[in-house]
Design a protein around this motif. Sequence first.
Motif, PDB file in Angstrom:
ATOM      1  N   ASP A  84      17.330  95.648 -10.124  1.00 42.94           N
ATOM      2  CA  ASP A  84      17.245  96.800  -9.610  1.00 42.94           C
ATOM      3  C   ASP A  84      16.046  96.860  -8.335  1.00 42.94           C
ATOM      4  O   ASP A  84      15.328  98.047  -7.680  1.00 42.94           O
ATOM      5  N   GLY A  85      15.661  95.535  -7.874  1.00 45.62           N
ATOM      6  CA  GLY A  85      14.583  94.937  -7.167  1.00 45.62           C
ATOM      7  C   GLY A  85      13.107  95.325  -7.547  1.00 45.62           C
ATOM      8  O   GLY A  85      12.625  94.980  -6.725  1.00 45.62           O
ATOM      9  N   LYS A  86      13.048  96.023  -9.009  1.00 48.19           N
ATOM     10  CA  LYS A  86      11.436  96.375  -9.482  1.00 48.19           C
ATOM     11  C   LYS A  86      11.180  94.853  -9.618  1.00 48.19           C
ATOM     12  O   LYS A  86      11.511  93.986 -10.364  1.00 48.19           O
ATOM     13  N   VAL A  87       9.295  94.262  -9.159  1.00 47.19           N
ATOM     14  CA  VAL A  87       8.882  93.176  -9.560  1.00 47.19           C
ATOM     15  C   VAL A  87       7.905  92.658 -10.332  1.00 47.19           C
ATOM     16  O   VAL A  87       7.209  94.181 -10.506  1.00 47.19           O
ATOM     17  N   GLU A  88       8.152  92.220 -11.305  1.00 47.46           N
ATOM     18  CA  GLU A  88       7.137  92.221 -12.654  1.00 47.46           C
ATOM     19  C   GLU A  88       6.328  91.022 -12.169  1.00 47.46           C
ATOM     20  O   GLU A  88       6.662  90.301 -11.625  1.00 47.46           O
TER      21      GLU A  88
ATOM     22  N   MET B 161      11.810  89.760 -10.849  1.00 42.60           N
ATOM     23  CA  MET B 161      12.515  90.283  -9.861  1.00 42.60           C
ATOM     24  C   MET B 161      13.611  91.222 -10.927  1.00 42.60           C
ATOM     25  O   MET B 161      14.715  90.363 -11.587  1.00 42.60           O
TER      26      MET B 161
ATOM     27  N   TYR C 126      10.744  93.907  -0.557  1.00 44.43           N
ATOM     28  CA  TYR C 126       9.561  93.283  -1.508  1.00 44.43           C
ATOM     29  C   TYR C 126       8.555  92.395  -0.441  1.00 44.43           C
ATOM     30  O   TYR C 126       7.370  93.120  -0.989  1.00 44.43           O
TER      31      TYR C 126
ATOM     32  N   HIS D  58      14.480  85.903 -11.546  1.00 47.60           N
ATOM     33  CA  HIS D  58      14.760  87.423 -10.994  1.00 47.60           C
ATOM     34  C   HIS D  58      15.480  88.048 -12.748  1.00 47.60           C
ATOM     35  O   HIS D  58      15.835  86.504 -12.844  1.00 47.60           O
TER      36      HIS D  58
ATOM     37  N   ASN E 253      16.724  92.890  -1.330  1.00 44.44           N
ATOM     38  CA  ASN E 253      15.669  93.455  -2.428  1.00 44.44           C
ATOM     39  C   ASN E 253      14.641  92.771  -2.462  1.00 44.44           C
ATOM     40  O   ASN E 253      13.319  93.010  -1.952  1.00 44.44           O
TER      41      ASN E 253
ATOM     42  N   GLU F 182       7.110  95.256   2.434  1.00 44.24           N
ATOM     43  CA  GLU F 182       6.301  96.581   1.794  1.00 44.24           C
ATOM     44  C   GLU F 182       5.083  95.218   1.208  1.00 44.24           C
ATOM     45  O   GLU F 182       3.735  96.073   1.299  1.00 44.24           O
TER      46      GLU F 182
END
Length: 182
Positions: free
Chosen positions: A175-179, A172, A67, A122, A63, A70
């Motif tokens: 689920d790999g989503k990053v805030e 993170m 990230y 994370h 992840n 991306e």
Amino acid sequence: MKEKKPINDIRFTESSRRNFLQVAILGGGAFLIAPMLHIDIANATGSTDALLLSCMDFRLMDNIEHYMTERGLRDKYDHIVLAGAALGAITDKYPAWNKTFWDHVNLAVDLHHIHKIIVMDHRDCGAYRVILGEDFAKDPVKEKNIHSEKLRALAELIKIQHPNLEVELLLMGLDGKVESIT
Ligand SMILES: [Zn+2]
């Protein structure tokens, strides 16, 4: 050795240090050491923009890579891995980790002229649980708060040590989503 050359520690890698010792033990001369130093210095040139500090958690390595890719940073960032990321860099429990973090930051500044440090914590982090003695993952709001606190504390220290560096703080999810943490 007839002549001792000044050795710049920053550009002297562990492997060349070992080679140096081997050569020294075997009685080799400076003429053998100089070419090795030259190679190390040549390899150390080049610049990159960012240094990433992340946790060691095996679940998130892909992840993290995804990230950074991306963001257009694939193969363009230095990477320090410490259990707990921000917490690992500041915890009193593992002072050697603190030192390792700063040594690597200094190297990244000197060798690669980085402009930015990205600190990525994370969720469900085992190091936070072990070091702070609480399972923060049970309460996502509390979990975000404790990570924010440690991330900001590290950011303050980075600003003191390296006022010219930009600092970005991230959290993170599994689920790999990053805030972004501000
Ligand atoms: Zn972790």
